[in-house]
Design a protein around this motif. Structure first.
Motif, short mmCIF file in Angstrom:
data_model
loop_
_atom_site.label_atom_id
_atom_site.label_comp_id
_atom_site.label_asym_id
_atom_site.label_seq_id
_atom_site.Cartn_x
_atom_site.Cartn_y
_atom_site.Cartn_z
N ARG A 1 -10.09 -0.42 6.08
CA ARG A 1 -9.52 -0.45 4.72
C ARG A 1 -10.61 -0.70 3.68
O ARG A 1 -10.66 -0.04 2.64
N GLU B 1 -9.12 -4.00 9.13
CA GLU B 1 -9.43 -4.55 7.80
C GLU B 1 -10.69 -3.87 7.28
O GLU B 1 -10.79 -3.50 6.12
N VAL C 1 -5.60 4.04 2.41
CA VAL C 1 -5.87 2.66 2.84
C VAL C 1 -4.92 2.40 4.02
O VAL C 1 -3.73 2.17 3.84
N THR C 2 -5.49 2.52 5.21
CA THR C 2 -4.68 2.57 6.44
C THR C 2 -3.96 1.27 6.74
O THR C 2 -4.52 0.19 6.59
N GLU C 3 -2.72 1.41 7.22
CA GLU C 3 -1.92 0.25 7.62
C GLU C 3 -2.02 0.03 9.13
O GLU C 3 -1.75 0.96 9.89
N ASP D 1 0.80 -1.22 0.00
CA ASP D 1 0.00 0.00 0.00
C ASP D 1 0.83 1.27 0.00
O ASP D 1 0.29 2.36 -0.05
#
Ligand code: AMP
Ligand code: TRP
Length: 350
Positions: A171, A168, A188-190, A7
């Motif tokens: 995201r 999840e 899109v967050t990690e 990402d």
């Protein structure tokens, strides 16, 4: 942070920003400290912009006594500061003071699908057998959590293992929003789930996570416990009669032993393997007092600072208010753009 991650390129236009939240639904535990707070301080010290939120609106998804909620919010703020969060460098505030969270959560309620929500294991755990009696808020909880994060375009979220599924979903919500509206608006967050203590377990049952909502106080170490209580809780912690082995593999099937080794490693800043090298062959009779000593040494200064800060609740409230103003300055323009994208008429002068 990890440039090799898939990402990294998708999020390239977003600068690195950390967001995390903790529910002020009781006192902070050793699980919160090792799984969250201690790591937040490490991130802050790496110089990354970070926003930390006491999620009072998440807390009321199950019943909270108002006076207790207010107290727990201030106490959690004191815990963050005592653990080393600098409210000037990082942003620290309580969720309900920034309305963008609730507003964006509504948009996300309309993006998230029933099918996604139905898979959330935390809802199933918390709702228990009587799902009909659970609040609608408890069901929508993960959409509010996505709003917390995405209202700031946060790219990284440090949490414990129990939050993996919610991230999840965050995201999935970002991806679906971007796709449905044909934009590249939300990152899109990690998740950042790292270290020896991403899942600190109950001292009474090595298969259950240590939690502020466990009915048994002996199951957890609270950040407000004194040295005697900490020593007593470790002394009485459930274990098995075998001595500590010299490999991690040999700890398999011994969840209580594994948990105490993990806690030691996380407090000491070493790895579980190194703890075994130091203690192999010793029984719990000698390991537990050393663990208690280490825990007291690490936590006593934090406990003392928390109780000092709690003597001036007005100062804590002022600090949360300043944090909320700074948070709002970031979230408000993002929310405004989001409403525009969705097609809401925004003609009010602001
Ligand atoms: P909560 O207290 O449920 O709001 O959790 C706040 C933060 O602490 C989240 O990042 C959790 O993942 C983390 N956390 C809570 N309990 C534990 C635990 N027993 N072990 C590790 N992390 C935890
Ligand atoms: N659900 C998280 C927990 O119980 C708390 C939380 C709410 C959170 N919003 C968040 C964590 C945003 C990280 C990011 O632990």
């Amino acid at each position: 942070m990890n440039d090799a991650s898939p990402d990294a390129s998708a999020n390239a236009r977003f600068s690195t920003r950390i967001f995390s939240g903790i529910q002020p639904s009781g006192g902070l535990t050793l699980g919160n400290y090792l799984g969250a707070l201690k790591r937040f301080v490490e991130k802050q010290d790496e110089g990354i912009e970070a926003i930390y939120c006491l999620v009072d609106m998440h807390a009321i998804t199950v019943w909270q006594e108002p006076a207790r909620l207010r107290h727990a919010t201030r106490e959690a703020a004191a815990g963050f500061i005592a653990a080393g969060i600098d409210p000037e460098r990082s942003i620290l505030f309580n969720q309900s003071q920034v309305s963008a969270h609730a507003e964006l959560a509504w948009i996300f309620n309309c993006v998230a699908r029933m099918g996604w929500m139905n898979r959330m294991t935390q809802f199933k755990d918390k709702a228990g057998k009587d799902k009909e009696a659970a609040s609608l808020g408890l069901y929508a909880y993960p959409a509010l959590m996505a709003a917390d994060i995405l209202a700031y375009h946060a790219t990284h979220v440090p949490v414990g293992e129990d939050q993996r599924q919610h991230l999840e979903l965050t995201r999935d919500i970002a991806i679906k929003f971007n796709h449905d509206y044909g934009v590249d608006f939300f990152p899109v967050t990690e998740p950042l789930i790292e270290g020896a203590a991403t899942r600190v377990m109950s001292l009474r049952d090595g298969t259950k996570k240590m939690s502020k909502s466990d009915p048994s106080d002996m199951s957890r170490i609270n950040l407000t416990d004194d040295a005697d209580a900490i020593a007593q809780k470790f002394r009485k912690a459930r274990t098995d009669p075998d001595p500590l082995p010299d490999t991690l593999e040999a700890l398999e099937g011994r969840p209580e032993a594994r948990n105490l080794v993990n806690i030691y490693a996380a407090l000491d800043g070493t790895s579980p393997q190194e703890v075994l090298v130091a203690f192999a062959g010793q029984g719990f009779g000698s390991f537990k007092p050393k663990l208690a000593e280490l825990a007291v040494e690490s936590l006593a200064p934090i406990t003392a600072e928390m109780s000092r800060l709690m003597q001036d609740p007005a100062e804590i409230d002022a600090l949360l208010g300043r944090g909320a103003e700074r948070a709002e300055a970031i979230a408000a323009p993002i929310l405004e753009q989001c409403f525009e994208i969705v097609g809401m008429v925004r003609s009010r002068r602001r």
